[in-house]
Design an enzyme around this catalytic site. Sequence first.
Site, PDB file in Angstrom:
ATOM      1  N   GLU A  99       0.623  -1.140   0.129  1.00  0.00           N
ATOM      2  CA  GLU A  99       0.417   0.253  -0.300  1.00  0.00           C
ATOM      3  C   GLU A  99       1.035   1.351  -0.435  1.00  0.00           C
ATOM      4  O   GLU A  99       1.388   1.257   0.952  1.00  0.00           O
ATOM      5  CB  GLU A  99      -0.574  -0.165   1.174  1.00  0.00           C
ATOM      6  CG  GLU A  99      -1.940  -0.973   1.709  1.00  0.00           C
ATOM      7  CD  GLU A  99      -2.991  -0.825   2.847  1.00  0.00           C
ATOM      8  OE1 GLU A  99      -2.771  -0.653   3.559  1.00  0.00           O
ATOM      9  OE2 GLU A  99      -3.682  -1.935   3.033  1.00  0.00           O
ATOM     10  N   HIS A 126      -7.637   2.097   2.662  1.00  0.00           N
ATOM     11  CA  HIS A 126      -7.091   1.543   3.722  1.00  0.00           C
ATOM     12  C   HIS A 126      -8.136   2.384   4.557  1.00  0.00           C
ATOM     13  O   HIS A 126      -7.574   2.507   5.654  1.00  0.00           O
ATOM     14  CB  HIS A 126      -6.205   1.317   4.092  1.00  0.00           C
ATOM     15  CG  HIS A 126      -5.871   0.332   4.678  1.00  0.00           C
ATOM     16  ND1 HIS A 126      -4.905  -0.456   5.526  1.00  0.00           N
ATOM     17  CD2 HIS A 126      -6.408  -0.313   6.299  1.00  0.00           C
ATOM     18  CE1 HIS A 126      -5.267  -1.626   6.244  1.00  0.00           C
ATOM     19  NE2 HIS A 126      -6.073  -0.830   7.210  1.00  0.00           N
TER      20      HIS A 126
END
Length: 321
Positions: free
Chosen positions: A270, A289
């Site tokens: 990420e 997220h």
Amino acid sequence: MKAKILITPKSFANYKDSVYPDIVCQGYEIIENRLGRTMTGEEIVELASEEVVGIIIGIDPLPAGVLRRCKDLRAVSKYGMGTDNIDLDAARELNIEVQIAAGTNNVSVAEHTIGLLFAAARRIPKNVAEVKLGHWERMMGIELTGKTIGVVGGGQIGREVAIRAKGIGMRVLLYDPFLQADAEAYLTSNGIRRIEQLEELLAQSDAVSLHVPYTPNTKHLINAETINRMKHGAMLINTSRGELVDEEVLYEALLVNRISAAAQDVFSVEPPEIGNKLVGLDNFFLTSHTGAYTKDAVERMATVSTRNLLEMLGRTTERRL
């Protein structure tokens, strides 16, 4: 010299006026993450190698090597629920207490999960993008009412997802070999059926939603074998950890519509690299997220993680006296 507390989550500062006075009142000096991003292990060591007795940690890494170099550290308070970024074995070995902010973000993540489920079922992200490009074409979706969702993981978040899925008229199956003692009453009162084998849940579910922690045993829980166990054209929702899914296998399954859609709030790396082929698929939806990132959850996480840290430090101080 004052004992210090390091606070790493970027959003924590939004609630400093309500929680910082409690820390200062206990005599601690506050060190903030001022980088505007997740800290690396080395950056944590630079700030916490000496005099830092407590850390409020987000998703920043606390492996064994970092914990050992934080010489005065006595307590770590998780700003959230997952602890896969913390080496718990090393913490126990070093007598560092660790506590999560239980019950703070389960509702927010569950609501986000249901939102992703609707997005996948009705192809909402693709439809919105096409309309913005000036294309007025209807896209066929499916109803969720009457469909079956398989919830993998019966912790706080999984249970909240199951209740909400029941509320929109879905049949709910739940798989978790480690369900707590109160599970039977929860299952019975909410009309949720417990499934003993993951393979059975996958075979019966029109949508599968993942709510388990990342461990060596759950890495690539969704792989070629388990995807082949799923209903043809089923949907996959993952708001837990990116590492639970073999992304190469998922890409191939989505490419041929073996799985009709996948919606995730997490990814193995990420953010993903620009041009990632999985992210580029029309039937794969990824949010950043953000499942736990609501005003309500963030405020609760700040309050509870602060309280937990001060309580842990109070206990460790008493033991040392």
